[in-house]
Every structure is written in structure tokens, then in C-alpha cells.
Design an enzyme around this catalytic site. Structure first.
Site, PDB file in Angstrom:
ATOM      1  N   ASP A 105      -6.935 -10.215  -4.669  1.00  0.00           N
ATOM      2  CA  ASP A 105      -6.792  -8.775  -4.829  1.00  0.00           C
ATOM      3  C   ASP A 105      -6.277  -8.387  -6.208  1.00  0.00           C
ATOM      4  OD1 ASP A 105      -7.584  -8.109  -2.268  1.00  0.00           O
ATOM      5  OD2 ASP A 105      -5.579  -8.341  -1.461  1.00  0.00           O
ATOM      6  N   ARG A 130      -1.004  -6.033   5.975  1.00  0.00           N
ATOM      7  CA  ARG A 130      -2.102  -6.914   5.598  1.00  0.00           C
ATOM      8  C   ARG A 130      -1.622  -8.230   5.007  1.00  0.00           C
ATOM      9  NH1 ARG A 130      -3.496  -6.715   0.448  1.00  0.00           N
ATOM     10  NH2 ARG A 130      -5.713  -7.040   0.740  1.00  0.00           N
ATOM     11  N   GLU A 169      12.570  20.119   1.995  1.00  0.00           N
ATOM     12  CA  GLU A 169      13.054  19.778   0.656  1.00  0.00           C
ATOM     13  C   GLU A 169      13.639  18.372   0.611  1.00  0.00           C
ATOM     14  OE1 GLU A 169      12.188  21.938  -1.748  1.00  0.00           O
ATOM     15  OE2 GLU A 169      11.324  22.885   0.031  1.00  0.00           O
TER      16      GLU A 169
END
Ligand code: 4HQ
Length: 253
Positions: free
Chosen positions: A169, A154, A116
Site C-alpha cells: 500500500d 484492515r 462546537e
């Protein structure tokens, strides 16, 4: 950059940097990824790390002390303060802008919860930031941490090749990426847009920019409201919209 990941499944994190771009970052010494298991800091023969929630209800809650000792150990030889990030649906939704900021830090510690979640007192005392990777429920924070590790790795200078350069990108300029095509030119599923084969670099750049604008408008209109589009961009988007309304061109209606 060094990333320490606190998880009951450190093998999971090792897999993160086993191949691809993240693997290359590690091979090149640009990423130092370390797993820590809070169970190694738990006491007793059972090395208990979780217990039942006060107030009742289903599931288990991760206990304060094993996590606190684990965080202390991960921080031990830090020259400066290291931010501790807890992955959870209650966190701020992750965006590329925050990825860029975090990727520029020398170190971060990522805390992965299971069950939880974690005792709130540990979060209040030891966690600097909560991050969510989206509005859905995972069975643990490990996949979310892996997402963050990948996105930061990256961006480490020297990781991407020229061909993979991050500047094009999606999100780097606040827009979605344009469509991409490769051989063959003619296929039963369709033909590569003429402009991309024209060799006209200005026309290609214009087409790509227009596609990025158009797709963002179609698919993620809320992203456009956060941008101040230039006159050129607005003209490109207007043209895209007109095509969208009259696909065969203005002559044929
Ligand atoms: N969980 N973004 C519950 C997530 C999650 C998300 C991680 C599940 C924490 C305790 N983490 N555990 N979405 O769903 O980051």
C-alpha cells in the site's frame, strides 16, 4: 481488537462494519466494534448532553458528566489501561505509522464530538491523545472515527487476503503506490505499459518501484525528504526525472 466509539449517533458506527474489509474483520472475530451513546448517561427527562458556551458565541458545547460516565462505562471491564482518543482538527495529523501502532493495541476508545466540541476539562482529564484526519472541518467526529476504525481494522492479522496484502500500500514504505492496470490491454484511453505484460518479474518490480518514487517526487515531494533512499532508488528516481524532462528520450532533442 476491541474499539469502543462514544457518539451521539451509534448507528453511524454500526454502518462502519456493515460491509467490505471492515465487515469481514468483524465476521472473523478480529474486530469487536461497540457504540456507546453519552445521552444514555445523561440525567433528567431531557437527557441533556450539551449547553451554551461560557463567554458567549454560537453553538453548543458537550458537557463533562455524561461523557465522563460514558467513558467510565466503556472502560469498565478493561484488564489494562485503554487509551481514549478524541477526534478533532486540533489533534496530531493521522499518519499510517500511528495507525500501525494503534492497530497493535488490544483496545482503544474513540470519542466523537458534535457541535462546537467538548468541554475542555473533560479533554484534559480523560483524553490521552487527539487525532485529526486532516485540515478541514467536519460536522462531527464520527467520520473521523470511521476513518480510524477502517484503517486499524484492515491491519488486524487475518483480515486482508494475500491479494490485498497491506505491504504494497501507499505509505507502508513511506512512498505513494504505483499505477495499476487491468484488461483490456488496448483501449481508446491508452495502452497498458509493455513491461507489465512482459512476464519479467524483476523488470516489473523495478518499474513499480520507479513509479512509486517518481509519483512521490511529483505529488508529495515532502515525503521523500523523510526517507534515506538507497543508491538503487536514487538511480531509479534520477532516470524518472530525466524522462520527465525529455519524455521522448534523450535521442530526440
Ligand atoms: N471535527 N479530524 C469538530 C473535525 C475533525 C477533523 C471533529 C469537527 C470534532 C467537534 N475531527 N468536532 N478534521 O473536523 O478529526
Amino acid at each position: 481488537m476491541r474499539i469502543d466509539v462514544l457518539t451521539l449517533f451509534p448507528e453511524f458506527i454500526d454502518q462502519c462494519a456493515a460491509f467490505g474489509v471492515v465487515g469481514r474483520a468483524r465476521e472473523r472475530g478480529l474486530l469487536d466494534l461497540r457504540g456507546w451513546n453519552p445521552r444514555d448517561f445523561a440525567e433528567g427527562g431531557y437527557r441533556k448532553i450539551d449547553d451554551r458556551p461560557f463567554g458567549g458565541g454560537p453553538g453548543m458545547v458537550m458537557m463533562v458528566e455524561p461523557l465522563r460516565r460514558c467513558i467510565r462505562a466503556a472502560k469498565q471491564d478493561a484488564a489494562a489501561a485503554v487509551p481514549v482518543i478524541y477526534l478533532s482538527p486540533q489533534g496530531r495529523p493521522l499518519q499510517q505509522a500511528r495507525v500501525r501502532e494503534l492497530a497493535a493495541l488490544p483496545r482503544v476508545i474513540l470519542l466523537c464530538g458534535r457541535y462546537e466540541g467538548v468541554d475542555e476539562r473533560l479533554l484534559a482529564a480523560e483524553v490521552d491523545e487527539e487525532i485529526s484526519i486532516g485540515d478541514y472541518v467536519l460536522s462531527g467526529g464520527e467520520l473521523a472515527a470511521a476513518v480510524l476504525v477502517d484503517a486499524m481494522a484492515r491491519l488486524q492479522e487475518g483480515t486482508l487476503n494475500d491479494a490485498e496484502s497491506a505491504v504494497q500500500d501507499s505509505f507502508e514504505d513511506g512512498l505513494l503506490d504505483c499505477p495499476h492496470y487491468t484488461h483490456p490491454v488496448n483501449h481508446e484511453l491508452g495502452t497498458v505499459p509493455e513491461v507489465l505484460r512482459s512476464g519479467n518479474h524483476a523488470a516489473i518490480a523495478r518499474w513499480r518501484r520507479q513509479q512509486s518514487l517518481g509519483r512521490t517526487w511529483l505529488r508529495r515531494p515532502e515525503l521523500l525528504t523523510e526517507l534515506e533512499l538507497s543508491r538503487t532508488d536514487r538511480a531509479l528516481l534520477d532516470e524518472f526525472r530525466r524522462w520527465q524532462e525529455h519524455p521522448a528520450g534523450p535521442d530526440t532533442d
